[in-house]
Design a protein around this motif. Sequence first.
Motif, short mmCIF file in Angstrom:
data_model
loop_
_atom_site.label_atom_id
_atom_site.label_comp_id
_atom_site.label_asym_id
_atom_site.label_seq_id
_atom_site.Cartn_x
_atom_site.Cartn_y
_atom_site.Cartn_z
N VAL A 157 39.70 36.57 39.20
CA VAL A 157 39.79 35.21 39.76
C VAL A 157 40.12 35.32 41.25
CG1 VAL A 157 41.10 33.04 39.74
CG2 VAL A 157 40.47 34.14 37.57
N ALA A 158 41.10 36.15 41.58
CA ALA A 158 41.49 36.33 42.98
C ALA A 158 40.33 36.87 43.80
CB ALA A 158 42.69 37.26 43.08
N ALA A 159 39.55 37.79 43.23
CA ALA A 159 38.41 38.36 43.96
C ALA A 159 37.36 37.29 44.25
CB ALA A 159 37.79 39.50 43.13
N ILE A 160 37.03 36.47 43.28
CA ILE A 160 36.02 35.42 43.48
C ILE A 160 36.54 34.35 44.44
CG2 ILE A 160 34.71 33.58 42.34
CD1 ILE A 160 34.44 35.47 39.93
N GLU A 161 37.81 34.02 44.35
CA GLU A 161 38.39 33.02 45.25
C GLU A 161 38.34 33.48 46.70
OE1 GLU A 161 39.90 29.66 44.60
OE2 GLU A 161 38.29 30.18 43.21
N ARG A 162 38.43 34.79 46.95
CA ARG A 162 38.36 35.31 48.32
C ARG A 162 37.03 34.98 48.98
NH1 ARG A 162 40.25 40.32 46.38
NH2 ARG A 162 38.17 41.15 46.77
N ALA A 163 35.95 34.89 48.19
CA ALA A 163 34.63 34.59 48.75
C ALA A 163 34.53 33.14 49.23
CB ALA A 163 33.53 34.87 47.72
N ARG A 164 35.38 32.26 48.74
CA ARG A 164 35.44 30.84 49.14
C ARG A 164 34.12 30.10 48.96
NH1 ARG A 164 39.24 31.60 54.47
NH2 ARG A 164 41.06 32.23 53.31
N GLU A 165 33.31 30.55 48.02
CA GLU A 165 32.02 29.91 47.76
C GLU A 165 32.00 29.18 46.43
OE1 GLU A 165 29.16 29.63 49.61
OE2 GLU A 165 30.36 30.41 51.26
N TYR A 166 32.94 29.48 45.56
CA TYR A 166 32.95 28.92 44.22
C TYR A 166 34.03 27.86 44.14
CZ TYR A 166 33.43 28.54 39.18
OH TYR A 166 33.50 28.06 37.91
N HIS A 167 33.67 26.68 43.59
CA HIS A 167 34.61 25.56 43.56
C HIS A 167 34.79 24.99 42.16
CE1 HIS A 167 34.49 25.83 47.89
NE2 HIS A 167 33.17 25.73 47.84
N GLY A 168 34.37 25.75 41.15
CA GLY A 168 34.52 25.30 39.77
C GLY A 168 35.83 25.80 39.17
N SER A 169 35.87 25.81 37.83
CA SER A 169 37.06 26.28 37.13
C SER A 169 36.80 27.69 36.59
CB SER A 169 37.41 25.32 35.99
OG SER A 169 36.34 25.26 35.06
N TYR A 170 37.79 28.25 35.93
CA TYR A 170 37.69 29.61 35.41
C TYR A 170 38.07 29.64 33.93
CZ TYR A 170 37.46 31.29 40.22
OH TYR A 170 37.08 31.52 41.51
N HIS A 171 37.74 30.77 33.31
CA HIS A 171 38.29 31.09 32.00
C HIS A 171 38.50 32.60 31.97
CE1 HIS A 171 39.30 30.02 27.88
NE2 HIS A 171 38.94 31.27 27.61
N VAL A 172 39.74 33.02 31.73
CA VAL A 172 40.08 34.44 31.76
C VAL A 172 40.14 34.95 30.32
CG1 VAL A 172 41.76 36.16 32.51
CG2 VAL A 172 41.40 34.09 33.88
N THR A 184 29.27 40.46 49.06
CA THR A 184 28.62 40.82 47.80
C THR A 184 28.92 39.79 46.73
OG1 THR A 184 28.75 43.17 48.33
CG2 THR A 184 28.47 42.61 46.01
N LEU A 185 30.18 39.37 46.65
CA LEU A 185 30.54 38.36 45.66
C LEU A 185 29.85 37.03 45.94
CD1 LEU A 185 34.32 39.03 45.05
CD2 LEU A 185 32.55 38.90 43.31
N MET A 186 29.72 36.65 47.22
CA MET A 186 29.05 35.41 47.57
C MET A 186 27.59 35.44 47.12
SD MET A 186 28.46 33.76 51.35
CE MET A 186 27.27 35.00 51.76
N HIS A 187 26.87 36.54 47.40
CA HIS A 187 25.47 36.64 47.00
C HIS A 187 25.33 36.71 45.48
CE1 HIS A 187 23.93 36.75 51.00
NE2 HIS A 187 24.64 37.82 51.33
N ALA A 188 26.26 37.38 44.83
CA ALA A 188 26.21 37.48 43.38
C ALA A 188 26.36 36.10 42.74
CB ALA A 188 27.30 38.42 42.87
N LEU A 189 27.24 35.27 43.30
CA LEU A 189 27.40 33.90 42.78
C LEU A 189 26.16 33.05 43.06
CD1 LEU A 189 31.12 33.12 43.63
CD2 LEU A 189 30.06 32.89 41.38
N GLU A 190 25.62 33.16 44.27
CA GLU A 190 24.44 32.37 44.64
C GLU A 190 23.21 32.74 43.80
OE1 GLU A 190 25.41 31.58 49.38
OE2 GLU A 190 23.96 33.11 48.79
#
Length: 199
Positions: A92-107, A188-194
Amino acid sequence: MEHFPAPLERLVEQFARLPGIGGKSAQRLAFHILSLTDEEAQSFADAIVDAKQNVTCCPVCQNLTAGGLCPICASPRRELSVICVVSDPRDVAAIERAREYHGSYHVLHGVISPMNHVGPDDLQIKSLVERVAKGDIQEVIMATNPDTEGEATAMYIARLLRPFGVRVTRLAYGIPVGGHLEFADDATLMHALEDRREL
């Protein structure tokens, strides 16, 4: 180790039980603790006990929180109709660092791993299915690591969610196979999400 007093030996043994800490690192950490003032050592011990007693799982997303909803689930600015499924709170912390994702999570708190005796019932999969079953979810992004166990877990969950008619996508392979989200760089995380794809 017989040259050390018994309390120091026990401290070294406890540090050596931590992941990624070998014998020499454990000794360095133990000797550092001995060099602390009584107040600093007590503060360190109190922080461990406080974290162990007060850090719990969010009742919605299973991310770590200090009680009640986590800050992400409690935020009115998050897009709650999209869930990003990760295996570990560090992801979660890794994806949040990219600042591109604004949805919720499930761990999930792990991945399906028969070799390690971890099955679907050992993970937070049932609570994810219950969230999706409520009908407010439009997309579930599978963001488990792109290794054998992460892929197997993603495919298993995708099959479980298919009857609900929700869109299930997978992170694109900007993340190297065998890699881990917590070590991926922000771009990398930003492109992976996109570039996530349908499962």
